[in-house]
Design a protein around this motif. Structure first.
Motif, PDB file in Angstrom:
ATOM      1  N   PRO A 152       0.936  -1.137  -0.054  1.00  0.00           N
ATOM      2  CA  PRO A 152       0.099  -0.050   0.171  1.00  0.00           C
ATOM      3  C   PRO A 152       0.943   1.311   0.026  1.00  0.00           C
ATOM      4  O   PRO A 152       2.067   1.249   0.374  1.00  0.00           O
ATOM      5  N   THR A 153       0.369   2.394  -0.469  1.00  0.00           N
ATOM      6  CA  THR A 153       1.043   3.784  -0.450  1.00  0.00           C
ATOM      7  C   THR A 153       1.867   4.080   0.625  1.00  0.00           C
ATOM      8  O   THR A 153       2.804   4.126   0.828  1.00  0.00           O
ATOM      9  N   SER A 154       1.116   3.693   1.907  1.00  0.00           N
ATOM     10  CA  SER A 154       1.603   4.164   3.207  1.00  0.00           C
ATOM     11  C   SER A 154       2.335   3.231   3.755  1.00  0.00           C
ATOM     12  O   SER A 154       2.513   3.035   4.943  1.00  0.00           O
ATOM     13  N   GLY A 155       2.451   1.970   3.270  1.00  0.00           N
ATOM     14  CA  GLY A 155       3.107   0.765   3.556  1.00  0.00           C
ATOM     15  C   GLY A 155       1.790  -0.141   4.359  1.00  0.00           C
ATOM     16  O   GLY A 155       0.966   0.197   4.370  1.00  0.00           O
ATOM     17  N   ALA A 156       2.593  -1.146   5.143  1.00  0.00           N
ATOM     18  CA  ALA A 156       1.706  -2.179   5.730  1.00  0.00           C
ATOM     19  C   ALA A 156       2.393  -2.441   7.217  1.00  0.00           C
ATOM     20  O   ALA A 156       3.739  -2.335   7.464  1.00  0.00           O
ATOM     21  N   ASP A 157       1.417  -2.650   8.266  1.00  0.00           N
ATOM     22  CA  ASP A 157       2.061  -3.220   9.392  1.00  0.00           C
ATOM     23  C   ASP A 157       2.616  -4.429   9.383  1.00  0.00           C
ATOM     24  O   ASP A 157       1.703  -5.412   8.960  1.00  0.00           O
ATOM     25  N   VAL A 158       3.436  -4.842  10.400  1.00  0.00           N
ATOM     26  CA  VAL A 158       3.901  -6.060  10.475  1.00  0.00           C
ATOM     27  C   VAL A 158       3.742  -6.298  12.188  1.00  0.00           C
ATOM     28  O   VAL A 158       4.221  -5.642  12.821  1.00  0.00           O
ATOM     29  N   TRP A 159       2.641  -7.188  12.180  1.00  0.00           N
ATOM     30  CA  TRP A 159       2.313  -7.602  13.638  1.00  0.00           C
ATOM     31  C   TRP A 159       2.783  -8.877  14.037  1.00  0.00           C
ATOM     32  O   TRP A 159       2.907  -9.897  13.254  1.00  0.00           O
TER      33      TRP A 159
END
Length: 233
Positions: A152-159
């Protein structure tokens, strides 16, 4: 009957704790992530806990039980509850077009939701969930590697999620479920945001989990967005 029930739960716990790869994972497919938001202080939650035990036996499902804290005011403090689990549910609600958090709620792949007591509704969401198409995740004991892909444009969270695959029966001393002993499975003990995946390959070190806990990694759009990739050991 209680003796038979206890034996059945023990057998389920043993099968859940064997650590075998599911057919979905063996085939390189990401599991469908089912998150239950529940509370020991909620009288409507025991059937949903039982439903999660059933769903956790599906080889194509990663079941996770998050204990929220907003029912603690009724006189029983949830023994698994943490504020960050409550916040995860609160963050989901605007994206899911919910008026606010409630229990028991199940969220499927971060995109759809149903009342956790209604297993047929949840199973329908699982069976119709599109396959996750995010980056490949390689999970080892001490590190996780996330492959390159379109982020995604804003990146993605890694949980990072640490959970217990066993079934535990918890006696409840106060509140709406006073006097009951409630079975729980796949209880989440730890939830950490490890950083942002930008589309480039990403390697992250992992600390050792507490004894008996399994590790799951979720790659997810920010602000309660869809889960893009998921895996567990």
């Amino acid at each position: 009957m209680r003796h038979i029930h206890t034996i059945a739960l023990s057998l389920l716990a043993a099968s859940a704790g064997m650590g075998l790869s599911s057919p979905a994972q063996a085939a390189g497919k990401a599991p469908v992530v089912v998150e239950l938001f529940t509370s020991q202080g909620c009288s409507s939650c025991p059937p949903a806990n039982a439903n999660l035990i059933t769903l956790s036996q599906r080889p194509d499902v990663l079941a996770l039980s998050f204990a929220v804290t907003y029912w603690d005011r009724l006189g029983w403090k949830d023994t698994f509850g943490k504020p960050e689990f409550t916040q995860r549910q609160v963050t989901y609600e605007p994206a899911l077009e919910q008026f606010g958090p409630y229990t028991p709620q199940m969220v499927v792949n971060g995109t759809t939701t149903a009342v956790g007591n209604h297993i047929a509704d949840v199973e329908r969401l699982i069976d119709t969930a599109p396959a996750l198409t995010g980056p490949t995740i390689e999970l080892a004991d001490s590190h996780v590697d996330i492959a390159a892909g379109t982020a995604p444009t804003s990146g993605a969270d890694v949980w990072l999620v640490r959970y217990d695959p066993q079934i535990h029966e918890v006696p409840i001393g106060r509140g709406e479920n006073t006097g009951r002993t409630l079975p729980h499975t796949h209880v989440v003990y730890d939830l950490q945001n490890l950083g942002t995946w930008s589309g480039a390959p990403l390697a992250l070190g992992l600390s050792a989990p507490a004894t008996g806990l399994k590790t799951a990694i979720l790659v997810q759009r920010p602000n309660g967005g869809p889960i893009l990739s998921a895996t567990t050991n």
